[in-house]
Design a protein around this motif. Structure first.
Motif, short mmCIF file in Angstrom:
data_model
loop_
_atom_site.label_atom_id
_atom_site.label_comp_id
_atom_site.label_asym_id
_atom_site.label_seq_id
_atom_site.Cartn_x
_atom_site.Cartn_y
_atom_site.Cartn_z
N PHE A 39 -60.44 62.34 81.05
CA PHE A 39 -59.50 62.86 82.04
C PHE A 39 -59.26 64.35 81.78
O PHE A 39 -59.35 64.81 80.65
CB PHE A 39 -58.18 62.09 82.03
CG PHE A 39 -57.50 62.07 80.69
CD1 PHE A 39 -56.57 63.05 80.34
CD2 PHE A 39 -57.80 61.08 79.77
CE1 PHE A 39 -55.96 63.03 79.11
CE2 PHE A 39 -57.18 61.05 78.53
CZ PHE A 39 -56.26 62.03 78.19
N ILE A 40 -59.01 65.08 82.87
CA ILE A 40 -58.86 66.54 82.80
C ILE A 40 -57.41 66.85 82.46
O ILE A 40 -56.48 66.37 83.11
CB ILE A 40 -59.27 67.18 84.13
CG1 ILE A 40 -60.77 66.93 84.37
CG2 ILE A 40 -58.95 68.67 84.14
CD1 ILE A 40 -61.26 67.39 85.72
N THR A 41 -57.29 67.65 81.41
CA THR A 41 -55.93 68.04 80.99
C THR A 41 -55.53 69.42 81.50
O THR A 41 -54.33 69.74 81.58
CB THR A 41 -55.86 68.03 79.45
OG1 THR A 41 -56.83 68.96 78.94
CG2 THR A 41 -56.14 66.65 78.89
N TYR A 42 -56.54 70.26 81.81
CA TYR A 42 -56.25 71.58 82.37
C TYR A 42 -57.40 71.97 83.30
O TYR A 42 -58.57 71.81 82.92
CB TYR A 42 -56.10 72.63 81.28
CG TYR A 42 -55.72 74.01 81.82
CD1 TYR A 42 -54.39 74.30 82.14
CD2 TYR A 42 -56.70 74.96 82.06
CE1 TYR A 42 -54.07 75.54 82.64
CE2 TYR A 42 -56.37 76.20 82.58
CZ TYR A 42 -55.05 76.50 82.86
OH TYR A 42 -54.72 77.72 83.38
N PRO A 43 -57.11 72.47 84.46
CA PRO A 43 -55.76 72.67 85.03
C PRO A 43 -55.14 71.34 85.43
O PRO A 43 -55.82 70.34 85.53
CB PRO A 43 -56.06 73.53 86.25
CG PRO A 43 -57.44 73.14 86.67
CD PRO A 43 -58.18 72.87 85.40
N VAL A 44 -53.85 71.42 85.69
CA VAL A 44 -53.13 70.21 86.10
C VAL A 44 -53.54 69.85 87.52
O VAL A 44 -53.50 70.70 88.42
CB VAL A 44 -51.61 70.43 86.00
CG1 VAL A 44 -50.87 69.18 86.47
CG2 VAL A 44 -51.22 70.79 84.59
N LEU A 45 -53.96 68.61 87.67
CA LEU A 45 -54.45 68.17 88.97
C LEU A 45 -53.34 67.43 89.71
O LEU A 45 -52.52 66.72 89.11
CB LEU A 45 -55.65 67.25 88.79
CG LEU A 45 -56.85 67.82 88.03
CD1 LEU A 45 -57.95 66.77 87.92
CD2 LEU A 45 -57.38 69.07 88.76
N ILE A 46 -53.36 67.61 91.01
CA ILE A 46 -52.48 66.84 91.88
C ILE A 46 -53.38 66.15 92.88
O ILE A 46 -54.08 66.82 93.67
CB ILE A 46 -51.46 67.74 92.59
CG1 ILE A 46 -50.57 68.45 91.57
CG2 ILE A 46 -50.62 66.93 93.56
CD1 ILE A 46 -49.62 69.45 92.20
#
Length: 807
Positions: free
Chosen positions: A563-570
């Motif tokens: 899972f991607i921690t940066y950038p914050v996804l919305i």
């Protein structure tokens, strides 16, 4: 009744293993329960120091006569003892027993001798109450007349000590003592008889013993006086002594006695016989010829049964009123080596199927068994040498007399040697010697002296995560060399905590097999390693145990999606600003992601899935998104790309994100600018091997370079041939032949350097000199033309390579 008990303790050896003989004395006919002795007190063994102290008979043969208390060895009379029944006429009456004493973890052998003393409970008795005796009146003074032998079952002083003759002046009594201490009474004529005066006499003979008070028995002797037969037979010797080998055959002539009677006829016809009252065993073993006086062996004699015999032989004539004479023959039996030694082995414990037992924890020099050796022969024939063979862990040790103890010489270990086969050899010193062999087996009893042991102190086991509950992990085995329950191993998991959770929540162990199972599904991301101690316990009493540490490493499985921690996804997307004038090589964004797995399963790879503008490249390892070209967009323009993050597991997991770059009026930071030489995302998208492209390019460059060199060489060769032909045609002096001349570069360089100019000019005409100058000019032009073409080709190569890299 006055009870007597005398105690005597005789110590024959004071070794570590006690070889002790204790002597006690008691009287026959003592009441049951009469005190005899106390072994613990006499041997200074204090039962209070060791509550496990015990006394027991090795054999129960005389247990009814003698009782012994187990805890302290108190000896008492078990039942009334009849000495005459037990030992008959033996001067010494013994009740012997071997006692095993266990005290302070060691076995001791005690040989107990109880001497039974005689009491005067029997009176002397004659075979008959009356004796008829006929004597010639002419019998000479001093003539002896044997009487029947009185019998007394008692021994020693309680046996017959004297004979008395009361109220008579014609006869006296004389007592003879045989070699076996039997006493014989004879009447002796001390006064001449006269039948005409008195033809008969009645005598009272009394036999008395030496008891206190003494007892006696009487016989009445009726003497009838006869008319005389002048002479009676007379032996040559009143007594004789002969030797007889015990192996003499039946019928063997022992001796021949002879008596002479000077009378004639029947009065001088001498016959021989044993004296009345001779014991039956004499008549059973010997025979006498009544006419010749030859004494022969009637049955086999045995030195071991009886060592001598006394034969009372009488000679009488056939005349009336014959007066016999007697001769005493002492027969001494000579021993021959006709008996092999006898071996009797009495184990400390009862034997089972010919096998003795001893515990493996018995101390060094602990008593195992008693060996009794007897040889019925005497002298050298009866002297026996005893030896023990089979194993050095046992030896023989003198106990008492001809008795030996088998004792241990070292500590025993049933796990190494469970059984010993020993041989006892007894050999006498006869000629030839007799030898006896006895096999003896000792089995070592097991004690719980070995704990269960694992093959290694630490086990390291790897198991994949996500295994179902109850899955097999490994089998642990602890081996115990003891027997039966002492060697039966059970397993137990020692409770502790792992990450705050009881270890029994993760693992379990089978108590019988030692197999390790999972209790719940294991999660590498929660617990990476479980350390648990396994306890192995045997079934002995008390039990022994050991532990092993088991390290269970939980191997990661690719079961988590990155899972991607940066950038914050919305909702899987995000907006990122980018400067309007961002140059090529500008780092627009560093994508950061995380995978809960471990190792390769947690290694991540970044790729661009969609980039319609083909504007960005991404570093597959670092996640850096970089501009490939200078940004040429206006403010508030949006550039959208789609990025994928994948792990490197065998079955990879991935996640995606949509990133929208919004063009802003900010200035780019210098530290975010980098030189981009290759685009890892394109490489991944086209699935092209970069190394293969480089090899192909280098090969193409080499081929083009070779083609260029070949072209230059061919063009130069053509120019030189033309120049040479023109010179030949234009010269008037005819110095040159019509042969093509090819000038090398070296020749031109020599001429250009000025070396040998004056020489070259003197030999050439003016026309020749001009021609040379023309040719030199042409050569310089040709060289410049060649360099220009080569440089053009090189620039072409560089351009091609750079174009390929940019692609």
């Amino acid at each position: 009744t006055l009870l007597y008990c005398l105690i005597s303790v005789v110590i024959f050896a004071t070794t570590v293993v006690l070889g002790i003989t204790t002597k006690y004395y008691t009287y026959e006919e003592d009441a049951p329960g009469t005190f005899i002795g106390n072994l613990s007190m006499d041997l200074k063994i204090d039962p209070s120091e060791d509550p496990n102290t015990s006394f027991r008979f090795m054999q129960e043969g005389n247990s009814s006569l003698i009782q012994m208390r187990k805890c302290d060895g108190l000896l008492t009379v078990g039942q009334r003892i009849d000495r005459e029944k037990l030992c008959q006429r033996s001067t010494q009456c013994l009740i012997t027993s071997d006692v095993v004493v266990f005290s302070k973890e060691k076995f001791h052998l005690i040989h107990v001798e109880i001497h039974v003393r005689d009491i005067n409970d029997h009176s002397p008795m004659f075979p008959h109450n009356e004796i008829q005796l006929e004597i010639l009146e002419s019998m000479a003074l001093g003539t002896h007349f044997p009487l029947e032998v009185a019998n007394d079952l008692d021994v020693g002083n309680n046996y017959i000590q004297s004979y008395q003759l009361f109220h008579n002046s014609y006869f006296d009594i004389e007592v003879r003592t045989a070699e076996d201490d039997m006493k014989f009474a004879q009447l002796v004529l001390v006064k001449e008889l006269d039948r005409e005066i008195e033809d008969s006499y009645t005598l009272q003979v009394t036999a008395s013993d030496g008891g206190s008070p003494p007892k006696s028995g009487s016989v009445t002797v009726h003497v009838k006086v006869l008319d005389s037969n002048d002479n009676s037979p007379q032996f040559e010797h009143k007594s004789l002594k002969v030797e007889l080998n015990e192996d003499a055959p039946i019928g063997f002539l022992l001796l021949r006695v002879q008596a002479f009677d000077p009378d004639h006829g029947q009065n001088g016809d001498v016959h021989y016989d044993f004296v009345e009252g001779v014991l039956n065993d004499m008549k059973n073993n010997f025979d006498i010829d009544p006419l010749s006086g030859a004494v022969t062996v009637k049955s086999m004699v045995d030195f071991e049964v009886r060592k001598s015999y006394e034969l009372n032989i009488q000679a009488y004539d056939l005349g009336e009123n014959s007066i016999p004479s007697t001769c005493a023959v002492i027969v001494e039996i000579v021993d021959v080596n006709d008996n092999a030694p006898d071996i009797t082995i009495k184990p400390m414990t009862l034997m089972n199927e010919g096998m003795a037992y001893i515990t493996e924890v018995a101390a060094v020099e602990s008593f195992v068994a008693l060996i009794s050796v007897t040889d019925r022969d005497s002298g050298a024939n009866g002297y026996v040498h005893v030896s023990l063979h089979g194993h050095e862990h046992f030896k023989l040790q003198q106990a008492y007399g001809d008795n030996f103890m088998i004792v241990t010489t070292s500590a025993l270990d049933r796990e190494k040697i469970p059984e010993y086969n020993l041989t006892v050899i007894a050999e006498d010193l006869g000629s030839p010697p007799f030898k006896t062999f006895t096999q003896y087996t000792i089995r070592v009893g097991d004690e719980n002296d070995n704990p269960p042991l694992f093959s290694q102190p630490v086990y390291e086991i790897s198991v994949m995560e996500n295994k179902a509950p109850g899955s097999y992990i490994a089998s642990l085995v602890a081996r115990d060399p003891d027997e039966a329950a002492n060697g039966k191993v059970t397993y137990k998991l020692l409770e502790n905590e792992v990450e705050g959770v009881l270890v029994s929540s993760f693992l379990s162990v089978d108590s019988v097999s030692g197999t390790l199972y999972t209790v719940s599904s294991l999660d590498h991301e929660h617990v990476k390693q479980i350390e648990v101690a396994i306890l192995a316990t045997d079934g002995g009493s008390p039990s022994l145990s050991s532990t092993a540490l088991v390290k269970v490493r939980i191997v990661d499985e690719n079961d988590n999606v990155p899972f991607i921690t940066y950038p914050v996804l919305i909702n899987g997307s995000t907006d990122v600003p980018i400067p309007y004038n961002a140059p090529a090589g500008y780092i627009a964004l560093r994508v950061e992601a995380h995978d809960m797995d471990d190792g390769v399963n947690a290694e991540l790879s970044y790729t661009i899935l969609e980039d319609k503008e083909i504007l960005f490249s991404i570093n597959k390892k670092s996640g850096e998104i970089v501009l490939k070209h200078r940004l040429m967009f206006r403010y508030d323009d949006v550039i959208e790309i789609k990025v994928r993050v994948s792990d490197l597991g065998r079955t990879p997991f991935s996640c995606t994100a949509t990133i929208r770059f919004v063009v802003s009026d900010t200035e780019p930071l210098e530290k975010q600018v980098m030189v981009v030489l290759e685009s890892s995302d394109e490489k991944d998208d086209h699935d092209v091997d970069v190394s293969l492209i480089v090899i192909v390019l280098l090969g193409a460059m080499c081929v083009m370079l070779l083609v260029a060199i070949a072209a230059v060489a061919l063009s130069r060769r053509t120019i030189h041939r033309d120049v040479s032909i023109s010179k030949m045609e234009g010269g008037s002096a005819g110095h040159f032949k019509k042969t093509p001349v090819f000038k090398t570069t070296d020749q031109m360089s020599v001429k250009d350097s000025g070396k040998g100019d004056s020489d070259f000019n003197d030999s050439d005409s003016d026309t020749g000199g001009e021609a040379g100058q023309k040719m030199t000019t042409l050569n310089h032009r040709h060289a410049r033309s060649k360099f220009s073409r080569a440089f053009a080709i090189y620039k072409l190569h560089i351009f091609i390579v750079y174009s390929l890299i940019e692609m």
